[in-house]
Design an enzyme around this catalytic site. Structure first.
Site: not given
Ligand code: PLP
Length: 398
Positions: A219, A248, A134
């Protein structure tokens, strides 16, 4: 005609939400507008690393708001310079671009990899990502995701993403061709149900990407900023990626994210990247205050210790009710329920005043504040124990 007959209706209906309205938070506690108290093990989805409204963030916001909200990204400001330098000093990266959300940081990572391909790899642009991964909800990051439910949405997707299997190097090797420029992964797949990449897989991935001249993008939007007991999760595997994204926890509850790159990978030229609010001093001042707390070795040791405590409590609970494994690292853990009862447990816990998350029907994910107390963990476990006993899960699993 105005369809917003009820205040809830004026917001786009993008997800099912309980009809409580949250008005106040403090540490691991939240209160709704009826005065009901909740113990929070979701924390804005692993966002509020220091809990709700910690004084250090409140003070940083107030002090910076009095000084300067934003001079525009066309000019330097002090908090963004200081935060970038602090992140660079604490990591293996050389430069930082600040963003407003995780998806935007990942979108930047994808662009940076494509730019690198254009400059150094004969216009290679493909990025290998992973099934179950994700990375966000912009069109490019949804295309990078390996989430099954996204597959039919918003077609046609952005091209150039091929999906390998996590912890399966052979599945990845097969996808490398002369168009490949990078590999991108979450060190622990959070949304998929907390599935860690093994340290060995990360090490082999680093070696393989080096061998093929590919960029390794981690990520760390969910795993970074102390969540797994090190400041960045890649440190557990002893590797040095080329690009990392943070989100986050970096803002402790305010919208802040970052894209970090090594000198070799940091190849944006003027006009390639930008944004009105990117690196604004208000959010960066908060980022500095948060980093000042969580980068302290004793704080990170506390996260690791508390994580082990939560893990052992969950294992005891699992044994008592005949459930499955406890997965994850530090304070990003999941309990395998063996049955598709996650949503029902989350709803019952909500009624009992405990906020939990079920990223998959058969799993619960725990992502409390990094300074959560053992008594608070005890209260959450007791609540879960009561629910599991009442619903007779042990009998059904057996
Ligand atoms: C691993 C990861 N990457 C990217 C995102 C996307 O972040 P945002 O919701 O701040 O756009 C999330 C959000 O849950 C995530 O857990």
């Amino acid at each position: 005609m105005n369809i917003a007959t009820h205040p809830f209706d004026a917001l786009m209906d993008i997800t099912a939400r309980p009809q409580a309205i949250f008005v106040r938070g403090e540490g691991s506690l939240l209160w709704d507008n009826t005065g009901k108290r909740y113990l929070d093990f979701v924390q804005g989805w692993a966002v509020n690393c220091l809990g709700h409204s910690p004084p250090v963030i409140v003070d940083a916001l107030a002090a910076q708001a009095k000084l300067l909200l934003t001079p525009s990204p066309a000019f330097y400001n002090e908090p963004s310079l200081k935060l970038a330098k602090a992140l660079v000093d604490l990591s293996c990266f050389d430069q930082v671009f600040f963003a407003n959300s995780g998806a935007e940081a990942n979108e930047g990572a994808i662009k940076l990899a494509r730019k690198y391909g254009a400059l150094h790899k004969n216009s290679a642009f493909e990025i290998i990502t992973f099934e179950g991964g994700f990375h966000g909800r912009t069109l490019a990051t949804m295309s990078a995701c390996g989430k099954k439910a996204f597959e039919p949405l918003f077609e046609p997707k952005v091209p150039g993403f091929r999906k390998a299997k996590l912890n399966d190097l052979a599945s990845m090797k097969k996808l490398i061709n002369d168009k490949t420029v990078a590999v991108m992964l979450e060190p622990i797949q959070g949304e998929a149900g907390v599935w860690p990449a093994t340290d060995q897989f990360l090490q082999e991935l680093r070696a393989l990407t080096k061998q093929h001249g590919l960029l390794l993008i981690v990520d760390e939007i969910q795993t970074g900023m102390g969540r797994t007991g090190k400041l960045f999760h890649y440190e557990h595997a002893g590797i040095e990626p080329d690009i990392m994204t943070l989100g986050k926890g970096i803002g402790g509850g305010v919208p802040l994210a970052a894209l970090l790159a090594t000198e070799r990978a940091s190849c944006f030229e003027h006009g390639d990247q930008g944004g009105t609010f990117n690196g604004n001093p208000l959010m960066c001042a908060v980022g500095l205050a948060v980093l000042g707390q969580i980068a302290a070795p004793e704080f990170l040791k506390g996260v690791a210790d508390t994580g082990l405590f939560l893990e052992s409590e969950l294992q005891r609970l699992s044994a008592r009710h005949g459930l499955g494994e406890v997965r994850g690292h530090g304070l990003l853990l999941a309990l395998d329920l063996k049955l598709p009862i996650g949503a029902s447990i989350v709803a019952q816990a909500f009624d009992a005043g405990v906020l939990l998350n079920s990223p998959q029907p058969d799993a619960l994910r725990f992502m409390p504040a990094l300074n959560v107390g053992r008594a608070e963990i005890g209260e959450m476990i007791e609540c879960l124990d009561t629910i599991l006993t009442r619903t007779g899960v042990a009998r059904r699993v057996a």
